[in-house]
Each structure stands twice: as structure tokens, then as C-alpha cells.
Scaffold this active site. Structure first.
Site, PDB file in Angstrom:
ATOM      1  N   ASP A 452       0.826  -1.213   0.000  1.00  0.00           N
ATOM      2  CA  ASP A 452       0.000   0.000   0.000  1.00  0.00           C
ATOM      3  C   ASP A 452       0.862   1.265   0.000  1.00  0.00           C
ATOM      4  O   ASP A 452       2.084   1.217   0.253  1.00  0.00           O
ATOM      5  CB  ASP A 452      -0.903  -0.048   1.254  1.00  0.00           C
ATOM      6  CG  ASP A 452      -2.244   0.630   1.039  1.00  0.00           C
ATOM      7  OD1 ASP A 452      -2.357   1.449   0.112  1.00  0.00           O
ATOM      8  OD2 ASP A 452      -3.176   0.347   1.816  1.00  0.00           O
ATOM      9  N   ASP A 518     -10.642   2.014  -3.629  1.00  0.00           N
ATOM     10  CA  ASP A 518     -11.243   1.639  -2.342  1.00  0.00           C
ATOM     11  C   ASP A 518     -12.760   1.635  -2.420  1.00  0.00           C
ATOM     12  O   ASP A 518     -13.427   1.197  -1.486  1.00  0.00           O
ATOM     13  CB  ASP A 518     -10.808   2.628  -1.254  1.00  0.00           C
ATOM     14  CG  ASP A 518      -9.486   2.222  -0.630  1.00  0.00           C
ATOM     15  OD1 ASP A 518      -9.013   1.105  -0.905  1.00  0.00           O
ATOM     16  OD2 ASP A 518      -8.920   3.026   0.133  1.00  0.00           O
TER      17      ASP A 518
HETATM   18  C1  DGJ Z   1      -5.971   1.742   1.803  1.00  0.00           C
HETATM   19  C2  DGJ Z   1      -6.297   0.568   0.938  1.00  0.00           C
HETATM   20  O1  DGJ Z   1      -6.736   0.991  -0.310  1.00  0.00           O
HETATM   21  C3  DGJ Z   1      -7.313  -0.302   1.643  1.00  0.00           C
HETATM   22  O2  DGJ Z   1      -7.687  -1.374   0.815  1.00  0.00           O
HETATM   23  C4  DGJ Z   1      -6.714  -0.801   2.927  1.00  0.00           C
HETATM   24  O3  DGJ Z   1      -5.642  -1.668   2.644  1.00  0.00           O
HETATM   25  C5  DGJ Z   1      -6.261   0.372   3.772  1.00  0.00           C
HETATM   26  N1  DGJ Z   1      -5.424   1.270   3.050  1.00  0.00           N
HETATM   27  C6  DGJ Z   1      -5.525  -0.104   4.990  1.00  0.00           C
HETATM   28  O4  DGJ Z   1      -5.000   0.921   5.721  1.00  0.00           O
END
Ligand code: DGJ
Length: 715
Positions: A452, A518
Site C-alpha cells: 500500500d 477503495d
Molecule cells: C488503503 C487501501 O486501499 C485499503 O484497501 C486498505 O488496505 C487500507 N489502506 C488499509 O489501511
């Protein structure tokens, strides 16, 4: 490749590129588009004569040409391709072509040319490589070498692609967190449309591509040319139309002041700028997909159905809860279980812990072994979330090494999600992260990292050099990813960045999929996936079924819509399915099965989108390359003014073949508002591809936000 009379003709996959080596100032592409066929020597030379403009009143004696690196020294009075100087001197280079080397690989459809140009006065050498690959995708890269004895500061080096006169409309993407790659269109009028990204990653708002085409071009029709920059840092993508009837697309890295100083002998190579063209955006995307799929490191195995824990449990890392979730996952056919954020030292929420990549002893007293063993005993792979480039101020790492944080000097950048960014170009930081990640991968049976990157970069300077360091950080990131994969050859890595803020073919050369957004709301995903899919093929695009209630929009949707939209992608689940009853699990399992049956088709076949005249509905599909089989998803997005909605027509089938058309939902979806059965579902119909393309079939009458799958198989 043909090279006669100073001109070069590259041909591949229905595409021709003609380069005029004798254009004043620098070689110029004078044709990029439809294959011109085998050209005789005189035709090739006549093409370049035909492309020479006349002198006009009020202008230069030698009218400027649009070259591969447009320069003021050749009369270019718009954005230059190359900008730089030696402390202000040598600010206007003028190159002479020193060498042109073409190569034809064994496969006659692959061709590339390397041009070497030199400015003896400014002491610069420029190498330009143009490659037309087997998919007809045109790759352009430039390497600038400082052959002088003093430093040369490079400010800009862009790849330039000409577009035809008919290109009068632009399409690019914008966006934000939870709504990446939202399309926007503009007239392509005189002037410059610039999409700069200064976020240290492409960013949620960056454009994935810039396309120029005939007015109203769609997915099915309209001549269109597009560029994409395979680069995961700051970037400039632009379109410009000049009063001298030039239309161009440009792409390159956006450099901060002083970021790239080339010492004597140093060189800089631009990221791969890729150009695609075709009749409609589906043809444009097909070249990207085919090219990406031909890479030696393209994932070859079936993409494992994934269960990600984030929206299921967030930071509640309770072993019993997670094992129940894993059990439910295995029950419905999940093949990979990914433990998301929250497992490492001090991480109870998003305010602390980043940087301390040790398993949290309080939450995981026996380490990750119990969950890894449980997951693998169920026959699933185990995946782990990490965010290596980041650090929370509240972490042991930040307290011990404040100088490891990217900063301009004198103060720290403003925080984002309570975190700062580490300077991966600092060898000590790189080694620390390599050691930590490698240790985790050796300690546990981890098949997959979800990598991430949850904030934009600001004032991204290195304490070690006191200079801007985005460029060096991107290269260090690519190195780190490659090193981990070299040490753990089976490892797959997902690139995530607050959802889809780092989506480009640069990061995808070093990773195995992207987290698309997301936002898992299927209605939002229709647009996000459609425009991501112009460059990124389905198998590299994470697409999950969320819970009935969307965490990002608050809307509720039935399973058929949530699953149907995710179906063609790298499919997964992100929902607390441990709470489902047996009937609900059976229903979900039927969708997982359906995905497994079609993933070969959607991960190798052709992604197509219909240009429906009624914008209240969406029709998209995947068609096998032999056009034997296709699966379409029809979604009623909003209500329509037509009731019933009328016919829908299907692109990309074989006109002369006969197909059986049927509805294909793996489970019984909720009824739509139709008052009588849809005739073609009662009496299965056999229609030619031509009939399906021209007259089509009646669309089912649906409530808004309902989806139906339509199976089309040649008989
Ligand atoms: C942002 C990501 O896009 C989510 O899927 C998740 O992994 C969160 N971060 C976790 O902090």
C-alpha cells in the site's frame, strides 16, 4: 522496417509509423496510424515531400515541423520537448542526427529504430528509441547523455506523438479517493491541455491516458490515438494543437528544480511512453492489453480468488474472528486470504506503527503462525498487507531515524493520514525495508504482499542530498520490488495506493495487480473499471464483491450486481462473510464458481464496451479471441426514459457465425419490473453476429441498479 532515402517505415499489427530523418532540427514522425502497406523507395520519399508545409506570411522562413523532440532551434514556438541548461547556458540545444540504426527481429512484425543525435556545442547526446511491438503499440524513449565537462540540469524531456488533423476531441481521466479514473472530455482546440501530477505517485486525479480523436469517438467507433506513461511518480501528460495545424500528445516525467543534474558522462532515460490508436477505444485498449499480456513476467497462472480482510474486520485483528472468516472463505471457494492493515507493532488504528514491521506481540502472541497455518491448511494462499514506504511519527522507526523521512529541509512536510514518507533512495532506508520484508517472507508462508501507499508526497527531498528525490524514490521502489521477487520467485505483489492512486504500467512491470479503488460500490465501479481497463487488462485489476451496504457510498445492492460487476476482474471478496447463513454462502459460492468458469475468457479475451445510445444502461463484455464465446453484463444504471428500454446491440462478434444467446445468472436474481417474460429467454434464440451487431435483442426490463449476464456461444 524499411529505411530508404533517409526515411524509416515501421510496420506491425496493422500499424505504420513513418519517420522522416531529414526533417529540419530532429527526426519527425509523419505518419502514425493505419498500415500503409509495403512502400516503394519513391513512395516513402514522396510521403515526406508531401508532408512538408509551405512558408506563410509573418512566419519563419523555414516553417517548423513537429519533430520527436520539438526544439526552438528548429523553429518550434510551442512547448519544447527538451528543457535544461548549464547554469543558464546551453539553454537551446540544436541536434544533428549522427546515426540511425534499425533492427528487424525474426518476427517480421516487430520493428524498432534507434536514433543518435548530438549537439556538439551544448555537449549533449540524445538517443531516441521507437519500438512498434507485436500489438502495434508504439513505445518511445529518449536517453540524454551529458558529454560535456560541466553539470547539465535537466528540467524536462518529453516523448512527443503526432495525432491526425481529424483529432478534435480529447478524453482523459480525473478523480479522487474512491472515484479514480473518471472520464472528462474537451474540444481539442488551439492551445495546450496539460495534466501534471505532483503527488509523488500518479495520484487518484491523474490521467491514466490522454486520447485525441474524431468528435464523439466512442468505444466502438471513431479514429482515436492515445498515450500512456509507464511511470509511478510525478508526470506531465499533455495535448497541444498549434495554429500551424499540428496536433500532438506528449508524456514524460515532471522534474522538480535541481532534481536531475547530469554530471559529466551521466545519462537520463525517460519512462516508456506508449502510444496506441484504433477505430474506437476498444481497439486502443486491445493494443495495450495484448502488449501487456506478451510480457515475460505477466502472471501466467489463473488469478486466485481473493478474500481481503479490510472491509470485513478493519483493525479488529482477533484470531478467532479471522479464522471464522477464513473458514467461510474456503467454504465458498476462495483461493487466497489476505490479512490487511493492523497486524504489526503498535498498530491499533491508522495513527501509529507504520515503519515498525514486526508482528505485534500483544495482538499476535504466537506471531502470525496460527492464522497462516489455518489459512494454508484450508488450501488457500496467505497474503499480507504492508506499506513499506511510509512511517508514522508515532513509531520506533521515526523516533530513531527522523532523517529517513523525505523532506525539503528545515521542516517536515504536512502529514497525510497521520504519516510521512520514507526516503527509499537513502541506502540505509532501502536496506532496512529489504531486511524487514525479507525476514517476514522467510518467517511465514506468504505468497502475496498487498503493498500500500496511502498518501501523496509533498516536498519530497532527500536529507542525504538535500535535493528533490521523487525520481530516485520511484527507481528505488522498482528495485526493491524486483529484489524481493528475485529472492522469493513465487511471490506476487499487489500495488495499492489509497485504492487506485498508483495505477500505471510502470508499477505493473514490477507487481502483479493493482487495487483499482477503495470504492467497491458496483455502480461506481462500472465507470472506474471501464476507464482503468483502457490500459490495464482485467486480470491485473483487483475487483471484489463488497457487502450489501457499500462502505464508501452508503448504497445497498443485490449480490447479482455486486458480483456481476466484479466478475471479469481479478476477482475477490471484501465482506464479513463469516456472518452469512448457509443459503447465503451457497449463493456466494455459485458466483465464485461462475468466475472460475469464465476467468480464462476474461483474462485472455477481448474486453469490449458497447456505445449504447441510452446512457441509462451499460453493456460490456469479454469476447474470446476466436469469437466462439462471449459473456456480456447488462446493467440498468439509472431509470430510462424508454420503457421497455428497447434493443441492445453487441460489438466484436463474428458477423457470419450463429450464436446461442441466453441469460446466465448463477443465482436467481431479484425480479425486475417487467410485466411479461422476455421472449428470448423463454425461447432460446440463435442469431448471427451480424444480427446481434445491427438489430440486437430486446434489453431486459430492470429496476435501476440491477444487472443481468448474457451468455453468447457460437453453435
Ligand atoms: C488503503 C487501501 O486501499 C485499503 O484497501 C486498505 O488496505 C487500507 N489502506 C488499509 O489501511
Amino acid at each position: 522496417m524499411q529505411s530508404r532515402n533517409g526515411n524509416i517505415h515501421l510496420r506491425s499489427a496493422g500499424t505504420s509509423v513513418v519517420i522522416d530523418l531529414a526533417a529540419p532540427g530532429f527526426p519527425a514522425i509523419i505518419h502514425w496510424g493505419e498500415d500503409l502497406g509495403e512502400l516503394s523507395e519513391s513512395q516513402l520519399s514522396d510521403i515526406s515531400i508531401a508532408a512538408r508545409p509551405q512558408r506563410v506570411s509573418g512566419g519563419l522562413d523555414n516553417p517548423s515541423r513537429l519533430t520527436l523532440v520539438p526544439l526552438e532551434s528548429a523553429g518550434w514556438q510551442n512547448e519544447p520537448g527538451l528543457v535544461g541548461s548549464r547554469s543558464g547556458q546551453d539553454f537551446s540545444p540544436s541536434f544533428g542526427l549522427a546515426e540511425a540504426q534499425g533492427s528487424t527481429a525474426e518476427d517480421v512484425n516487430t520493428a524498432s529504430v534507434r536514433l543518435r543525435s548530438v549537439d556538439e556545442h551544448a555537449q549533449l547526446e540524445l538517443q531516441t528509441t521507437l519500438t512498434l511491438d507485436d500489438a502495434g503499440l508504439l513505445h518511445q524513449q529518449h536517453t540524454l547523455t551529458n558529454i560535456g565537462t560541466t553539470d547539465y540540469e535537466l528540467q524536462q524531456l518529453l516523448a512527443t506523438f503526432p495525432v491526425p488533423q481529424s483529432a478534435r476531441e480529447l478524453l482523459d481521466t480525473t478523480g479522487r479517493h474512491l472515484r479514480e479514473r473518471s472520464p472528462q472530455r474537451h474540444g481539442f482546440t488551439t492551445g495546450r491541455h496539460v495534466r501534471d501530477s505532483r503527488r509523488g505517485r500518479p495520484g487518484a486525479d491523474s490521467t491514466l491516458f490522454l486520447a485525441a480523436g474524431t468528435p464523439g469517438f466512442g468505444f466502438e467507433q471513431g479514429l482515436v490515438h492515445a498515450v500512456h506513461l509507464a511511470w509511478s511518480g510525478n508526470q506531465r501528460v499533455a495535448a497541444e494543437r498549434t495554429v500551424a495545424a499540428h496536433g500532438l500528445l506528449q508524456a514524460g516525467e515532471l522534474l522538480a528544480p535541481g532534481e536531475l543534474i547530469l554530471g559529466p558522462g551521466d545519462r537520463y532515460t525517460t519512462p516508456d511512453a506508449m502510444g496506441s490508436w484504433g477505430d474506437g477505444l476498444t481497439a486502443v485498449s486491445a493494443r495495450f492489453h495484448e502488449s501487456v499480456r506478451a510480457r515475460p513476467n505477466h502472471p501466467a497462472s489463473s488469478r486466485p480468488v481473493t478474500l481481503n480482510t479490510w472491509e470485513a474486520v478493519y483493525f479488529d485483528h482477533d484470531l478467532e474472528r479471522l479464522t471464522r472468516l477464513a473458514d467461510a472463505g474456503a467454504r465458498v471457494g476462495v483461493e487466497r486470504f489476505v490479512l490487511d492493515d493492523g497486524w504489526f507493532r503498535g498498530r491499533r488504528d491508522d495513527t501509529a506503527g507504520l515503519g515498525d514491521w514486526f508482528v505485534d506481540d500483544d495482538m499476535w502472541p504466537r506471531g502470525l503462525t496460527p492464522i497462516v497455518d489455518h489459512v494454508t491448511a484450508l488450501g488457500m494462499q496467505f497474503g499480507l498487507w504492508v506499506e513499506p514506504e511510509m512511517v508514522n511519527a508515532d513509531s520506533e522507526l521515526a523516533r530513531a531515524h527522523p532523517d529517513w523521512i523525505l523532506q525539503a529541509g528545515g521542516h517536515l512536510p504536512l502529514e497525510g493520514r497521520q504519516q510521512q514518507v520514507l526516503d527509499l533512495s537513502n541506502g540505509a532506508v532501502y536496506e532496512y525495508l529489504l531486511e524487514r520484508l525479507d525476514a517476514l517472507l522467510r518467517a511465514y508462508d506468504i505468497a502475496y504482499l498487498k503493498w500500500d501507499h496511502n498518501r501523496d508526497l509533498l516536498e519530497a527531498g532527500s536529507s542525504a542530498t538535500a535535493r528533490a528525490a521523487v525520481h530516485n524514490n520511484v527507481l528505488a521502489l522498482y528495485r526493491l520490488l524486483d529484489e524481493l521477487k528475485a529472492r522469493h520467485p513465487e511471490l506476487e505483489i499487489e500495488s495499492c495506493a489509497s485504492g487506485g492512486a498508483r495505477v500505471d504500467l510502470g508499477i505493473l512491470s514490477h507487481t502483479d495487480r493493482i487495487w483499482t479503488s477503495d470504492c467497491i460500490d458496483p455502480i461506481e465501479r462500472l465507470t472506474i473499471q471501464k476507464y482503468t481497463n483502457i490500459v490495464v487488462p482485467y486480470e491485473l485489476m483487483g475487483a471484489h464483491i463488497g457487502g450489501p451496504w457499500s462502505h464508501s457510498t452508503g448504497r445497498r445492492h443485490e449480490l447479482a450486481l455486486r458480483a456481476g460487476v466484479a466478475l471479469p476482474g481479478h476477482f475477490g471478496i471484501e465482506w464479513d462473510i463469516s456472518r452469512l447463513d448457509d443459503a447465503e454462502l451457497d449463493e456466494l459460492a455459485a458466483w465464485v464458481d461462475a468466475h472460475k468458469r469464465i476467468r480464462e475468457l476474461s483474462h485472455r479475451g477481448r474486453a469490449v464496451y458497447a456505445d449504447l445510445p441510452d446512457e441509462s444502461a451499460d453493456l460490456r463484455g469479454v469476447v474470446s479471441h476466436d469469437r466462439e464465446q462471449a459473456l456480456f453484463a447488462y446493467t440498468q444504471v439509472t431509470t430510462s426514459t424508454s420503457y421497455p428500454p428497447g434493443a441492445i446491440t453487441f460489438p466484436a462478434l463474428d458477423d457470419d457465425r450463429v450464436y446461442r444467446v441466453s441469460l446466465a445468472s448463477p443465482t436467481t436474481p431479484l425480479e425486475g419490473p417487467g410485466q411479461s417474460p422476455l421472449a428470448w429467454t423463454e425461447h432460446p434464440v440463435h442469431l448471427t453476429g451480424r444480427a446481434l451487431r445491427t438489430m440486437g435483442i430486446q434489453a431486459p426490463v430492470l429496476f435501476p441498479e440491477q444487472l443481468r449476464l448474457i451468455d453468447i456461444v457460437a453453435i
